[in-house]
Write a protein that holds these residues in place. Structure first.
Motif, short mmCIF file in Angstrom:
data_model
loop_
_atom_site.label_atom_id
_atom_site.label_comp_id
_atom_site.label_asym_id
_atom_site.label_seq_id
_atom_site.Cartn_x
_atom_site.Cartn_y
_atom_site.Cartn_z
N LYS A 191 0.94 -1.06 0.10
CA LYS A 191 0.01 -0.06 0.01
C LYS A 191 0.67 1.26 -0.09
O LYS A 191 0.69 2.11 -0.52
CB LYS A 191 -0.78 -0.12 1.10
N LEU A 192 2.05 1.26 0.60
CA LEU A 192 2.78 2.29 1.01
C LEU A 192 3.61 2.64 -0.44
O LEU A 192 3.47 3.75 -0.91
CB LEU A 192 3.82 1.98 1.84
N LEU A 193 3.87 1.38 -1.16
CA LEU A 193 4.38 1.44 -2.65
C LEU A 193 3.43 2.29 -3.38
O LEU A 193 3.86 3.21 -4.23
CB LEU A 193 4.89 0.20 -3.09
N ALA A 194 2.41 2.09 -3.30
CA ALA A 194 1.27 2.48 -4.15
C ALA A 194 0.60 3.70 -3.83
O ALA A 194 -0.29 4.22 -4.71
CB ALA A 194 0.17 1.24 -4.29
N ALA A 195 1.11 4.26 -2.75
CA ALA A 195 0.30 5.41 -2.42
C ALA A 195 0.00 6.38 -3.14
O ALA A 195 -1.08 7.18 -3.19
CB ALA A 195 1.16 5.88 -1.14
#
Ligand SMILES: Nc1ncnc2c1ncn2[C@@H]1O[C@H](COP(=O)(O)OP(=O)(O)OP(=O)(O)O)[C@@H](O)[C@H]1O
Ligand SMILES: [Mg+2]
Lengths: 441, 255
Positions: A14-18
Motif C-alpha cells: 500500500k505504501l508503494l502504491a500510495a
C-alpha cells in the motif's frame, strides 16, 4: 501466515502504491493476495525439487529498499565494478542504469526516440505511458498467477524498465541495461517489460551486478517480453552478482505469428541463482532459440528451469544450456517441452550439457517432453560428464599445465553456446566475462 | 656438452593397466639424428611414445630415460613439452570449441615467462608461414582442434603444431598413416624444413611403411617386437622389412 514478514507485507504494498493510479494499486494488491494464498514452493514440487527455499531464501529477515531512492546519479559516483562492466557498452541504442531498485539513468539515441522507441524507467512510465502499462504490465505475459514469486514481484516492484519498439522500427544496436545492488539484508524487486510491435527488431542486454555480501541480498527480476507478428527480439541476461546474493529471474516470452524471440541466460555470479524461463510460441511460424550458459564455483547453487510451450502449429524452439562446475557447486537444469494439441509441425529441441571439474560438484539434469500433437519433431538430451583425461593429456603434451588445459576445454565447451548467438558485440562481451571468470581463482 | 644424447633410454620396462608392455628397451638419439622404429601391431611403439610424452596411464617400472641430461620420468607431461619433447599423436584428440589458433597461442604462451605476453603479430606471421609450408588453407586455423577433421587433416594438424612449438625431440607416431601421396610429401617436406631451421632437432619416426623414410631419411632404423628393440641398422633394415615382413622376428630374439 506463511511468507508474510514484518517488512514484506500488505502495508508495504500500500505504501508503494500510495501515489499511484488506482488500477495500479489494485493490481499490486491483487498480486499480493495471489502471493499470500500461494504456498511457498517446497522440494516436493518437481520444479523446486533441488532448490530448497526454506533453507536458501531468508525472506523473513530482509527489508525493502528505502523509499526515497535517488532518481539520478552521476556516472563518476557509480561503484567501480559497475563502471568497469559498462566500460565497453558504448555500442548501444540506449542505456539504462538501475541502482538498488531504482533507475538512475536513461539515454536513447535521438533517431530512435524520433521513431517512437521508448526506453524508460517503470516509475516514469507510470506517468508517461500509463495506458500502455495498464494494458501490458503483469497482465498477459507474466501475470501474478504464474507463481508465488512472480506474484510477489508484481506486488512489490519498486522500479524497472519499459522498452517499446513501434511497428516496423529496426533497432540495430542493443539496449544496454546495467543493474547494481549494493545493500545486504534487503529484497529488491525489479520488473522489465519489453514489447516489440509488428515487424520491429530489437536486442536487449541486462547485466546484473552487485557487491559481495556477508548477509543475503535478494534480487527478484520479473521479465515480460512480447514479440508481435514478425517481430525479432533478442534478450540477454548476464547475471554476475557477488557472493551472498540470491537472484531470482523469472522470464516469460510470448512470440506471436512469425516472430523470433531468442534468449541467452548467462549465470556466473550470486550464491543462489534461479532462472525460470517460459517461452510461449503462440503464433504460427514463431521461433525461439534459447541459450544458456553457467559456470558455478565454490558454494554456488544455480537452478535453471525452462519451459517451451508450443501452442501454435509450425513453431520451432531450440534450447541449448551448457554449464561447467567446479569446487563445491551445485547446478540443476530442468526443462520441459510441451507441444499442445493442434501445434502440428512443431520442431522442438532441448539439450543440457554439464562439465564437472571437481569431485565435490554436482549437476542434475532433468529434461522432459510432453507431446499432444502427432506431426512433430522433438528431441531432448542431457549429459553430465567429467573432463576427459585423454583430452587433458593431449593439451598438456603441448605444454599447457593442467589448469590451463582445463580452462581451454571449458572455454571450448561453453563457447559452443556463444557461437550460436547472433549478436557479435554481445558475444564479445560475454566471452570476455567468461575469460575473467576463467582467469579468476 | 655436445655429445650428451638428446634421448637415452636404458633397459626400460613399462606397464599400462598392469600389463607389462615395454620389456628392456634400449635406445639412444643424438642431436640432429633421425631414427625410425618399425614393428608389428601391438609391439609397444605407441606405448613408448606416450610414455616419453608423459601420459599418466603409462608407468615405467624399471630402467631409465634421460633427456638432455635430465631424468625425463620425473617430469610432468606439460613440463616435458615445454622442455622440447613433442609427440605427434597416432590418434589425435578432438577438442570441440577450441580453435587451432587459440590452442597454439595458449601453448606458445605457456612457454613464456609469467610476465610475458605472446606477440600476436609474430604469432600470426609464424602461423601463416607454417600453414603455407604445410599447404593448409588459412581458414583451417579457425577450425576446432581435430573436430570433424579427416584422418589426413588430423595428421597434418599434428605437424603444424610441432612446427609452431619448436621441439628438440619430435616423436612422430604413425604420422604417415592415413596420408595420401601428396600429403605425405608435404608433411615430409615440413619435417625437413624444421630440421634445416634447427639442425639439432632429433626425430623419432614410428611407422609401418618404408615410404615415408624415402622422404625423411633416417640415420637408424630399429625393429621393435614385444616391447624391445630386436634389431637396429641403417635404412636398409626398412627395405628388408618391407620385403620380408616381421616373420624372422616372431621368435623372441634371445629374450
Ligand atoms: N591404455 C591401455 N590399456 C590397456 N592396454 C593397452 C593400453 N595401451 C596399450 N595397450 C596394449 O599395449 C600393447 C601395445 O600397444 P601399442 O599401442 O603400444 O602398440 P603399437 O606398437 O603402437 O601398435 P600399432 O602398430 O597397432 O599402433 C597392445 O597390446 C595394447 O593393447
Ligand atoms: Mg601405435
Amino acid at each position: 501466515m506463511e511468507g508474510v514478514t514484518p517488512a514484506l507485507n500488505q502495508e508495504a504494498v500500500k505504501l508503494l502504491a500510495a501515489n499511484e493510479p488506482d488500477w495500479l494499486r489494485e493490481r499490486r494488491l491483487h498480486a499480493w493476495s495471489v502471493y499470500e494464498r500461494t504456498p511457498l514452493p517446497t522440494t516436493r514440487l518437481e520444479e523446486w525439487r533441488y532448490t530448497d527455499l526454506s533453507r536458501t531464501l531468508e525472506l523473513d529477515s530482509l527489508g525493502l529498499p528505502p523509499r526515497e531512492a535517488p532518481r539520478s546519479l552521476a556516472v563518476d559516483r557509480y561503484p567501480e565494478r559497475l563502471r568497469n562492466a559498462m566500460e565497453k557498452d558504448w555500442d548501444a541504442s540506449g542505456h539504462l542504469v538501475e541502482m538498488d531498485g531504482s533507475v538512475v539513468h536513461t539515454d536513447l539515441l535521438d533517431d530512435l526516440r524520433r521513431q517512437g522507441v521508448v526506453l524508460t524507467s517503470l516509475q516514469e512510465a507510470v506517468e508517461t505511458h500509463e495506458e500502455f502499462l495498464r494494458e501490458h504490465l503483469a497482465t498477459e505475459v507474466l501475470p501474478p498467477e504464474t507463481g508465488k514469486f512472480q506474484a510477489l514481484n508484481a506486488a512489490l516492484w519498486t522500479d524497472g524498465i519499459l522498452l517499446i519498439v513501434p511497428k516496423g522500427v529496426q533497432v540495430e544496436l542493443p539496449a544496454r541495461i546495467s543493474r547494481w545492488t549494493s545493500e545486504a539484508g534487503r529484497a529488491f524487486f525489479s520488473r522489465t517489460l519489453i514489447v516489440a510491435e509488428e515487424g520491429s527488431r530489437v536486442s536487449y542486454v541486462d547485466e546484473c551486478l552487485s557487491d559481495d555480501f556477508d548477509r543475503q541480498s535478494f534480487v527478484s527480476t520479473g521479465v515480460e517480453i512480447l514479440a508481435r507478428d514478425g517481430a525479432q527480439v533478442q534478450y540477454v541476461s548476464l547475471q554476475r552478482m557477488g557472493r551472498g546474493a540470491f537472484h531470482l529471474s523469472q522470464q516469460r516470452t510470448l512470440a506471436l505469428r512469425d516472430a523470433t524471440l531468442d534468449t541467452l541466460n548467462v549465470s556466473l555470479g550470486a550464491s543462489v541463482a534461479r532462472v525460470d524461463l517460459n517461452a510461449q510460441l503462440l503464433g504460427a511460424g514463431a521461433n525461439s532459440d534459447m541459450l544458456g550458459l553457467y559456470f558455478a564455483g565454490d558454494d554456488q547453487h544455480f537452478d535453471h528451469n525452462t519451459r517451451q510451450d508450443h501452442i501454435a502449429p509450425n513453431t520451432r524452439s531450440d534450447l541449448l544450456y551448457k554449464g561447467a562446475l567446479e569446487g563445491r557447486s551445485r547446478t540443476v537444469f530442468r526443462g520441459i517441452i510441451k507441444v499442445y494439441e493442434g501445434a502440428q509441425r512443431t520442431d522442438a529441441y532441448q539439450t543440457n550439457r554439464n562439465l564437472i571439474l571437481s569431485d565435490h560438484a554436482r549437476a542434475d539434469s532433468l529434461p522432459n517432453l510432453e507431446i499432444a500433437a502427432d506431426d512433430v519433431r522433438c528431441s531432448h538430451g542431457a549429459t553430465v560428464g567429467q573432463l576427459d583425461e585423454e583430452v587433458l593429456f593431449y593439451l598438456m603434451s603441448r605444454g599447457l599445465d593442467r589448469r590451463q588445459a582445463e580452462r581451454l576445454v571449458v572455454r571450448g565447451f561453453l563457447g559452443e553456446v556463444l557461437a550460436k548467438f547472433p549478436l557479435g558485440g554481445v558475444v564479445a562481451k560475454v566471452s570476455e566475462i567468461i575469460e575473467q571468470r576463467l582467469g579468476a581463482d | 656438452m655436445s655429445d650428451i644424447p638428446v634421448l637415452s633410454i636404458k633397459n626400460l620396462h613399462a606397464k599400462v593397466a598392469d600389463i607389462e608392455i615395454l620389456r628392456g628397451l634400449n635406445l639412444e638419439l643424438k642431436k640432429g639424428e633421425i631414427h625410425a622404429i618399425m614393428g608389428p601391431n601391438g609391439s609397444g611403439k605407441s606405448t613408448l611414445a606416450k610414455l616419453l610424452a608423459g601420459h599418466p596411464a603409462y608407468e615405467a617400472t624399471s630402467g631409465e630415460v634421460v633427456y638432455k641430461g635430465k631424468d625425463l620420468l620425473e617430469m610432468e607431461a606439460d613440463e616435458r613439452a615445454r622442455e622440447g619433447v613433442l609427440l605427434a599423436f597416432q590418434y589425435p584428440v578432438e577438442i570441440p570449441g577450441v580453435s587451432i589458433a587459440n590452442f597454439l597461442r595458449t601453448a606458445v604462451q605457456a612457454r613464456l615467462a609469467e610476465d610475458e605476453e605472446v606477440d600476436l603479430f609474430d604469432f600470426q606471421d609464424d602461423l601463416v608461414d607454417r600453414m603455407e609450408l604445410l599447404e593448409m588453407d588459412p581458414s583451417f586455423a579457425e577450425r576446432p582442434v581435430n573436430d570433424g577433421f579427416s584422418g589426413g587433416e588430423k595428421k597434418r594438424g599434428e605437424i603444424l603444431q610441432l612446427a609452431m612449438l619448436n621441439p628438440s625431440l619430435a616423436l612422430l607416431d604413425e604420422t604417415d598413416s592415413g596420408l595420401d601421396i601428396d600429403a605425405l610429401q608435404i608433411v615430409s617436406k615440413a619435417i625437413n624444413v624444421m630440421r634445416e631451421k634447427d639442425p639439432d632437432l632429433a626425430v623419432l619416426i614410428i611407422t609401418h611403411y618404408q615410404r615415408v623414410l624415402n622422404y625423411v631419411q633416417p640415420d637408424f632404423v630399429h625393429v621393435m617386437v614385444k616391447g624391445a628393440i630386436v634389431e637396429s641398422g641403417g635404412p636398409e633394415v626398412a627395405t628388408r622389412l618391407e620385403e620380408q615382413g616381421y616373420e624372422e622376428f616372431r621368435v623372441p630374439a634371445g629374450a
